[in-house]
Design a protein around this motif. Sequence first.
Motif, PDB file in Angstrom:
ATOM      1  N   VAL A 291       0.841  -1.202   0.000  1.00 36.95           N
ATOM      2  CA  VAL A 291       0.000   0.000   0.000  1.00 36.95           C
ATOM      3  C   VAL A 291       0.871   1.245   0.000  1.00 36.95           C
ATOM      4  O   VAL A 291       0.633   2.198  -0.755  1.00 36.95           O
ATOM      5  CB  VAL A 291      -0.953   0.005   1.220  1.00 36.95           C
ATOM      6  CG1 VAL A 291      -1.666   1.350   1.344  1.00 36.95           C
ATOM      7  CG2 VAL A 291      -1.978  -1.118   1.087  1.00 36.95           C
ATOM      8  N   PHE A 292       1.915   1.243   0.831  1.00 37.32           N
ATOM      9  CA  PHE A 292       2.833   2.384   0.884  1.00 37.32           C
ATOM     10  C   PHE A 292       3.486   2.627  -0.477  1.00 37.32           C
ATOM     11  O   PHE A 292       3.529   3.766  -0.969  1.00 37.32           O
ATOM     12  CB  PHE A 292       3.908   2.146   1.940  1.00 37.32           C
ATOM     13  CG  PHE A 292       5.014   3.163   1.912  1.00 37.32           C
ATOM     14  CD1 PHE A 292       4.836   4.421   2.474  1.00 37.32           C
ATOM     15  CD2 PHE A 292       6.231   2.866   1.302  1.00 37.32           C
ATOM     16  CE1 PHE A 292       5.853   5.369   2.426  1.00 37.32           C
ATOM     17  CE2 PHE A 292       7.234   3.803   1.250  1.00 37.32           C
ATOM     18  CZ  PHE A 292       7.057   5.058   1.813  1.00 37.32           C
TER      19      PHE A 292
ATOM     20  N   VAL B  49      -9.709  -0.003   0.736  1.00 35.88           N
ATOM     21  CA  VAL B  49      -8.540   0.886   0.799  1.00 35.88           C
ATOM     22  C   VAL B  49      -8.465   1.888  -0.354  1.00 35.88           C
ATOM     23  O   VAL B  49      -8.254   3.083  -0.125  1.00 35.88           O
ATOM     24  CB  VAL B  49      -7.229   0.058   0.832  1.00 35.88           C
ATOM     25  CG1 VAL B  49      -6.017   0.984   0.961  1.00 35.88           C
ATOM     26  CG2 VAL B  49      -7.251  -0.945   1.972  1.00 35.88           C
ATOM     27  N   TRP B  50      -8.645   1.435  -1.591  1.00 36.24           N
ATOM     28  CA  TRP B  50      -8.291   2.278  -2.734  1.00 36.24           C
ATOM     29  C   TRP B  50      -9.202   3.478  -2.948  1.00 36.24           C
ATOM     30  O   TRP B  50      -8.946   4.293  -3.835  1.00 36.24           O
ATOM     31  CB  TRP B  50      -8.212   1.460  -4.009  1.00 36.24           C
ATOM     32  CG  TRP B  50      -7.083   0.489  -4.132  1.00 36.24           C
ATOM     33  CD1 TRP B  50      -7.088  -0.645  -4.890  1.00 36.24           C
ATOM     34  CD2 TRP B  50      -5.769   0.530  -3.554  1.00 36.24           C
ATOM     35  NE1 TRP B  50      -5.889  -1.312  -4.815  1.00 36.24           N
ATOM     36  CE2 TRP B  50      -5.059  -0.612  -3.986  1.00 36.24           C
ATOM     37  CE3 TRP B  50      -5.126   1.421  -2.690  1.00 36.24           C
ATOM     38  CZ2 TRP B  50      -3.749  -0.872  -3.597  1.00 36.24           C
ATOM     39  CZ3 TRP B  50      -3.824   1.152  -2.304  1.00 36.24           C
ATOM     40  CH2 TRP B  50      -3.147   0.031  -2.757  1.00 36.24           C
ATOM     41  N   PHE B  51     -10.242   3.628  -2.162  1.00 40.56           N
ATOM     42  CA  PHE B  51     -11.057   4.845  -2.248  1.00 40.56           C
ATOM     43  C   PHE B  51     -10.593   5.874  -1.208  1.00 40.56           C
ATOM     44  O   PHE B  51     -11.353   6.755  -0.792  1.00 40.56           O
ATOM     45  CB  PHE B  51     -12.543   4.530  -2.071  1.00 40.56           C
ATOM     46  CG  PHE B  51     -12.878   3.769  -0.815  1.00 40.56           C
ATOM     47  CD1 PHE B  51     -13.110   4.435   0.380  1.00 40.56           C
ATOM     48  CD2 PHE B  51     -12.972   2.390  -0.823  1.00 40.56           C
ATOM     49  CE1 PHE B  51     -13.422   3.754   1.542  1.00 40.56           C
ATOM     50  CE2 PHE B  51     -13.289   1.687   0.328  1.00 40.56           C
ATOM     51  CZ  PHE B  51     -13.521   2.371   1.517  1.00 40.56           C
TER      52      PHE B  51
ATOM     53  N   VAL C 133     -15.002  -0.528 -10.737  1.00 38.33           N
ATOM     54  CA  VAL C 133     -15.797   0.706 -10.752  1.00 38.33           C
ATOM     55  C   VAL C 133     -17.007   0.634  -9.816  1.00 38.33           C
ATOM     56  O   VAL C 133     -17.814   1.562  -9.774  1.00 38.33           O
ATOM     57  CB  VAL C 133     -16.278   1.051 -12.185  1.00 38.33           C
ATOM     58  CG1 VAL C 133     -15.112   1.424 -13.065  1.00 38.33           C
ATOM     59  CG2 VAL C 133     -17.079  -0.090 -12.799  1.00 38.33           C
ATOM     60  N   MET C 134     -17.100  -0.437  -9.048  1.00 37.18           N
ATOM     61  CA  MET C 134     -18.176  -0.524  -8.062  1.00 37.18           C
ATOM     62  C   MET C 134     -17.984   0.548  -6.999  1.00 37.18           C
ATOM     63  O   MET C 134     -16.893   0.703  -6.451  1.00 37.18           O
ATOM     64  CB  MET C 134     -18.186  -1.904  -7.405  1.00 37.18           C
ATOM     65  CG  MET C 134     -19.288  -2.103  -6.375  1.00 37.18           C
ATOM     66  SD  MET C 134     -20.948  -2.136  -7.098  1.00 37.18           S
ATOM     67  CE  MET C 134     -20.876  -3.671  -8.023  1.00 37.18           C
ATOM     68  N   PRO C 135     -19.011   1.337  -6.682  1.00 36.27           N
ATOM     69  CA  PRO C 135     -18.863   2.420  -5.708  1.00 36.27           C
ATOM     70  C   PRO C 135     -18.432   1.915  -4.336  1.00 36.27           C
ATOM     71  O   PRO C 135     -18.763   0.788  -3.943  1.00 36.27           O
ATOM     72  CB  PRO C 135     -20.277   3.027  -5.636  1.00 36.27           C
ATOM     73  CG  PRO C 135     -20.897   2.681  -6.947  1.00 36.27           C
ATOM     74  CD  PRO C 135     -20.346   1.330  -7.311  1.00 36.27           C
ATOM     75  N   PRO C 136     -17.655   2.742  -3.601  1.00 38.83           N
ATOM     76  CA  PRO C 136     -17.292   2.377  -2.225  1.00 38.83           C
ATOM     77  C   PRO C 136     -18.537   2.066  -1.400  1.00 38.83           C
ATOM     78  O   PRO C 136     -19.619   2.552  -1.703  1.00 38.83           O
ATOM     79  CB  PRO C 136     -16.588   3.639  -1.714  1.00 38.83           C
ATOM     80  CG  PRO C 136     -16.098   4.330  -2.942  1.00 38.83           C
ATOM     81  CD  PRO C 136     -17.089   4.035  -4.013  1.00 38.83           C
TER      82      PRO C 136
END
Length: 451
Positions: A266-267, A321-323, A406-409
């Motif tokens: 992630v870092f 995480v990615w949002f 592309v699924m919303p958070p």
Amino acid sequence: MESFVYKWQDRLMPIANKIGNQKFLVALRDSFIGTMPVIMTGSFALMINAFLSDLPSQFGWESFTSTFQWLVDLNWIIFKGSIPIVALLFLFTFGVNIAKIYKTDTTSAGLVAIASYVITIGNSISKTFMLEDTISSSLGKMLESVDGLTVNGNELGVTISGAIPIEQIGAKGYFTAIIIGVLAVMIFCKAMSQNWTIKLPDSVPPAIMKPFLSIIPTAIAMYVVGIITFLFQSLTGELMINWVYKVLQSPLLNMSQSFWAILLLVFLNKFFWFFGLHGGNVLAPVMASLFGVTMLANLEAYQAGAAIPYMWTDNSFGAFVWFDAIGLVIATFWQSKNQHYKEVAKLGILPMTFNIGEPVMYGIPIVLNPLIMIPYILTPLVMVTVAYFATYFGLVAPVTQNVTWVMPPVLYGFFATAFDWRAIVLSLVNIGISTLIYLPFVKMADKQQEV
């Protein structure tokens, strides 16, 4: 601070570009991506079945499942043509992409990869069935006389010869597929480049000539793999795929489940992104070959009703995480007086709802912005820590569904965990964490504007 940022950019750019342009890593990355249409179709079928079967069972709505049983059965049929044969799908795309490097026959290269891999795997399936009572000795002798049956007390062993074990063409075979794919296709391509081919007159149509040109290189590649497989099995007494899985794949996948390994990835992803380098592309070979495989293994286990083998997958990052940069947009709407930030937030909120962060990344900008560097790197590290340990302690189900990026958070986590409502809570907590971390830096941006 700005001189520090630009100094690191000058150092990182050549390294990241070299990694990103390494031809075999690019082929590996593109091959994983190439399987996505089929994999996502199978994942969609499995997710629909989770909605039709698993979710209703939580509320005792068995009649709902019975009504749509025809659709459940149809989805299982569709699923069979996707994730259970993922190693074969990958091999074809891998062969094609390696052949593109050598500018040779891509179709034949894909077929060579598949055929060579099948050479290395088993040709029998063994199963053991428990019998209710110990069978009589006379019946046991009768059963043992049947080819493929063995009896040991109340255990009945069944062996079917001439069959390809389904587990060896699924996620278990990925590492062997990579090794054999590279070996076989490189031999094929080298033989093609040396013109070790059957010579045909120029009057032969190209559609006929191309397969004939590939015959000798294909034979060389397959025989080399066959000889290696034969010698390996003769010397070790086990199949190459089982050895690779035991010695390489399983330990590496288990290492990928370490909190520190996940934190490091992630870092690095965000560190590269901050300097304008696409962190996802730079790390794609690692992410796909480790966390992509754990994702497929979890899917297979979920479909089979078995214990979920891995706690963290490729989609776990997407689910929780990615949002991470959404907190910057929320904090801007909530407290910011910076007109530039507010305009970018208005333009970026809709794309970010579908995990498309580039308008905010380059509009604020986040890239090469020393003020935003700390929250941009810190936020996902805190979010992944919360999500990891929530999964570790069983507060939320592990990710078992392959959901489109592309699924919303919030919805992403809910669908990815096979409709675990606790994933919604975790997603909202992480959105709150992101907002709170970004908030003081948004206020700093307001003071900068005033100056």
